[in-house]
Enzyme design. Structure first.
Site, PDB file in Angstrom:
ATOM      1  CE  LYS A   1      -3.197   2.956   0.557  1.00 24.50           C
ATOM      2  NZ  LYS A   1      -4.249   3.233  -0.399  1.00 24.50           N
TER       3      LYS A   1
ATOM      4  CB  CYS B   1      -3.712   8.818   0.118  1.00 27.81           C
ATOM      5  SG  CYS B   1      -5.413   8.648   0.623  1.00 27.81           S
TER       6      CYS B   1
HETATM    7  N1  SAJ Z   1      -1.818  14.810  -9.011  1.00 28.24           N
HETATM    8  C1  SAJ Z   1      -0.996  15.579  -9.810  1.00 28.24           C
HETATM    9  N2  SAJ Z   1      -0.629  15.074 -11.024  1.00 28.24           N
HETATM   10  C2  SAJ Z   1      -1.074  13.874 -11.474  1.00 28.24           C
HETATM   11  C3  SAJ Z   1      -1.901  13.089 -10.655  1.00 28.24           C
HETATM   12  C4  SAJ Z   1      -2.266  13.589  -9.428  1.00 28.24           C
HETATM   13  O1  SAJ Z   1      -0.579  16.689  -9.437  1.00 28.24           O
HETATM   14  O2  SAJ Z   1      -0.713  13.507 -12.597  1.00 28.24           O
HETATM   15  C5  SAJ Z   1      -2.212  15.318  -7.691  1.00 28.24           C
HETATM   16  C6  SAJ Z   1      -3.715  15.497  -7.552  1.00 28.24           C
HETATM   17  O3  SAJ Z   1      -4.126  16.720  -8.067  1.00 28.24           O
HETATM   18  C7  SAJ Z   1      -3.868  15.413  -6.055  1.00 28.24           C
HETATM   19  C8  SAJ Z   1      -2.808  14.379  -5.655  1.00 28.24           C
HETATM   20  O4  SAJ Z   1      -1.897  14.343  -6.730  1.00 28.24           O
HETATM   21  O5  SAJ Z   1      -3.570  16.650  -5.433  1.00 28.24           O
HETATM   22  C9  SAJ Z   1      -3.334  13.001  -5.382  1.00 28.24           C
HETATM   23  O6  SAJ Z   1      -4.359  12.657  -6.294  1.00 28.24           O
HETATM   24  P1  SAJ Z   1      -4.490  11.211  -6.957  1.00 28.24           P
HETATM   25  O7  SAJ Z   1      -5.649  11.223  -7.846  1.00 28.24           O
HETATM   26  O8  SAJ Z   1      -3.202  10.793  -7.547  1.00 28.24           O
HETATM   27  O9  SAJ Z   1      -4.687  10.229  -5.727  1.00 28.24           O
HETATM   28  P2  SAJ Z   1      -5.676  10.195  -4.449  1.00 28.24           P
HETATM   29  O10 SAJ Z   1      -4.936  10.784  -3.283  1.00 28.24           O
HETATM   30  O11 SAJ Z   1      -7.021  10.707  -4.747  1.00 28.24           O
HETATM   31  O12 SAJ Z   1      -5.802   8.602  -4.249  1.00 28.24           O
HETATM   32  C10 SAJ Z   1      -4.616   7.833  -4.107  1.00 28.24           C
HETATM   33  C11 SAJ Z   1      -4.698   6.654  -5.080  1.00 28.24           C
HETATM   34  N3  SAJ Z   1      -3.415   5.959  -5.127  1.00 28.24           N
HETATM   35  C12 SAJ Z   1      -2.781   5.733  -6.291  1.00 28.24           C
HETATM   36  O13 SAJ Z   1      -3.225   6.090  -7.356  1.00 28.24           O
HETATM   37  C13 SAJ Z   1      -1.510   4.967  -6.214  1.00 28.24           C
HETATM   38  C14 SAJ Z   1      -5.794   5.706  -4.631  1.00 28.24           C
HETATM   39  O14 SAJ Z   1      -5.816   4.535  -5.435  1.00 28.24           O
HETATM   40  C15 SAJ Z   1      -5.599   5.308  -3.165  1.00 28.24           C
HETATM   41  O15 SAJ Z   1      -6.631   4.449  -2.704  1.00 28.24           O
HETATM   42  C16 SAJ Z   1      -5.631   6.574  -2.343  1.00 28.24           C
HETATM   43  O16 SAJ Z   1      -4.535   7.405  -2.754  1.00 28.24           O
HETATM   44  C17 SAJ Z   1      -5.466   6.190  -0.877  1.00 28.24           C
HETATM   45  O17 SAJ Z   1      -6.479   6.195  -0.164  1.00 28.24           O
HETATM   46  O18 SAJ Z   1      -4.364   5.801  -0.465  1.00 28.24           O
END
Ligand code: SAJ
Length: 431
Positions: free
Chosen positions: A215, A269
């Site tokens: 995780k 997360c």
């Molecule tokens: N972000 C960027 N650039 C990107 C992708 C995301 O700047 O290309 C930013 C987003 O805007 C946001 C942050 O990263 O601020 C996180 O967003 P996210 O969509 O990547 O992830 P979360 O936090 O919504 O959910 C993550 C997910 N983990 C992964 O994709 C590895 C999800 O599957 C997990 O269940 C969740 O964390 C968790 O609960 O741990």
């Protein structure tokens, strides 16, 4: 195991993961009790409503509560399966705090009986599930606890991390593969039987420690990759090149898949979990630590760049687009957009307008700044500078002719057709 309609499940923690999980299990016909420490959450759920915004969750919860499959309480009751989904924040020096997990396990211990399964879903430092087992062994010497007994244990204890993406939680709860780590292989198999009831994705068993590290690894992987994109955005700006175009072109390579730069990384997360690895093995994690620092540093950079732009145009009114930590959700936790907008509001006061379709009112951090919450149409009418902080669909849909005369700092790359100046210097409005 007992049939769906006879199965009793107790979900501890009715937050972003616990409530959807409880509702999905209740939909299978099992009798689910959701336990939360907040009376308001308990009351909301018992009235068939939800306290969090998530697609389709309201309809599902109202249905399962009306059918009597889901109810909420402040207190744990006897069940066949206990699912712990409480927060694991970090404390000082980014050290993880598993206090809520241990408290939940302590509550479950009171009603635990032979044959029960205890599953931890909260993102946790490696070794936490073993600590839960240790705690249960000390609280319930009358039960044979796995890892603390000879022969077949009375209960099963496993770790199964949630992996759902906010905004897609109900879909991903069913479709995603699950990693199920047991204190013993038998524990993993017991937990597997439970997940098979509602998960369509593959359920793969392993040890509790491997599942815990898996995780943390997933979220650290994403953080490191976003850091790469954020670092590139700074390099491209220095070179006077459009980073979005570079990424689009580089991603045409069959083995390159660069993520998107932004104003930093938010949410509860990805901005948190990598620290669990760094804190456990500081010497071994220079890359993971640096990625965290690069992503946090990007937020400070955006604040500085936007402030310089606003200072260079003293008469202009500024619209900050978005406060959420990512697109199309109402979750502002650890949001870099919120941090940027609040810093600008504190510095520039009533020149700053906030556009956030997912907020009914501005968060308290804006109190006394003079900043106001307005809708996107008012922003188009009244503001000359736009700072794009979140890629909500409603922002993306604003056509060029409505924003061509705006000075735009687009940290998310939502408007590739926006005329822009190359280079990192503050932009000026034509006077
Ligand atoms: N972000 C960027 N650039 C990107 C992708 C995301 O700047 O290309 C930013 C987003 O805007 C946001 C942050 O990263 O601020 C996180 O967003 P996210 O969509 O990547 O992830 P979360 O936090 O919504 O959910 C993550 C997910 N983990 C992964 O994709 C590895 C999800 O599957 C997990 O269940 C969740 O964390 C968790 O609960 O741990």
């Amino acid at each position: 195991m007992v049939s769906d309609s006879e199965l009793k499940v107790c979900v501890l923690g009715l937050g972003y993961i616990g409530l959807p999980t409880a509702a999905v299990i209740a939909r299978t016909g099992a009798k689910v009790l959701g336990v939360d420490v907040h009376q308001s959450v308990v009351d909301t759920v018992n009235s068939g409503k939800v306290h969090i915004e998530e697609i389709d969750l309201d309809g599902l919860v109202s249905g399962v509560v009306a059918r009597g499959s889901l109810r909420a309480s402040l207190n744990v009751e006897q069940a066949d399966v206990f699912v712990i989904a409480v927060p694991t924040p970090f404390g000082e020096n980014h050290a993880p705090d598993i206090g809520f997990v241990l408290k939940a396990a302590t509550n479950a211990a009171i009603v635990l009986k032979a044959g029960d399964v205890v599953i931890l879903e909260s993102t946790s430092p490696v070794g936490t599930t073993e600590k839960v087992a240790e705690l249960l062994a000390s609280l319930r010497p009358d039960l044979k606890i796995p890892g603390h007994c000879v022969g077949v244990a009375d209960v099963a204890i496993a770790y199964c991390p949630e992996r759902v993406l906010p905004g897609r939680i109900l879909v991903e709860l069913i479709d995603n593969d699950r990693v199920i780590g047991g204190i013993t292989p038998r524990c993993a198999r017991k937990a597997l039987q439970f997940y098979r009831r509602f998960v369509r994705g593959a359920c793969v068993t392993t040890t509790a420690k491997a599942a815990e590290m898996t995780k943390l690894t997933e979220n650290a992987f994403r953080d490191v990759n976003i850091a790469f994109a954020n670092e590139l955005s700074l390099v491209a700006e220095k070179m006077g090149v459009d980073v979005w175009e570079v990424i689009r072109l580089a991603n045409r390579h069959p083995r390159v898949n660069i993520l998107s730069p932004g104003p930093g990384v938010g949410g509860h997360c990805i901005a948190v979990d990598p620290w669990f690895l760094v804190s456990a093995a500081p010497e071994q994690t220079p890359l993971i630590r640096t990625a965290r620092e690069v992503n946090d540093g990007k937020t400070d950079y955006v604040i500085g760049h936007a402030a310089a732009m606003i200072e260079s145009n003293p008469a202009a009114r500024v619209a900050c687009l978005g406060l959420a930590f990512k697109a199309n959700i109402d979750d502002f936790r650890e949001s870099p957009a919120l941090k940027v907008a609040a810093a600008l509001a504190q510095r520039f006061g009533e020149r700053i307008q906030i556009v956030e379709p997912y907020a009914n009112a501005l968060p308290a951090t804006f109190d006394g700044t003079g900043a106001e919450l307005i809708d996107v149409d008012s922003a188009i009418e009244s503001c000359e500078i736009f700072v794009v902080l979140v890629d909500h669909d409603v922002f993306k849909s604003v056509p060029l002719d409505e924003r061509a005369d705006k000075l735009v700092y687009d940290t998310r790359g939502i408007w590739p057709d926006q005329p822009r100046l190359a280079g990192g210097e503050p932009l000026r409005l034509a006077s």
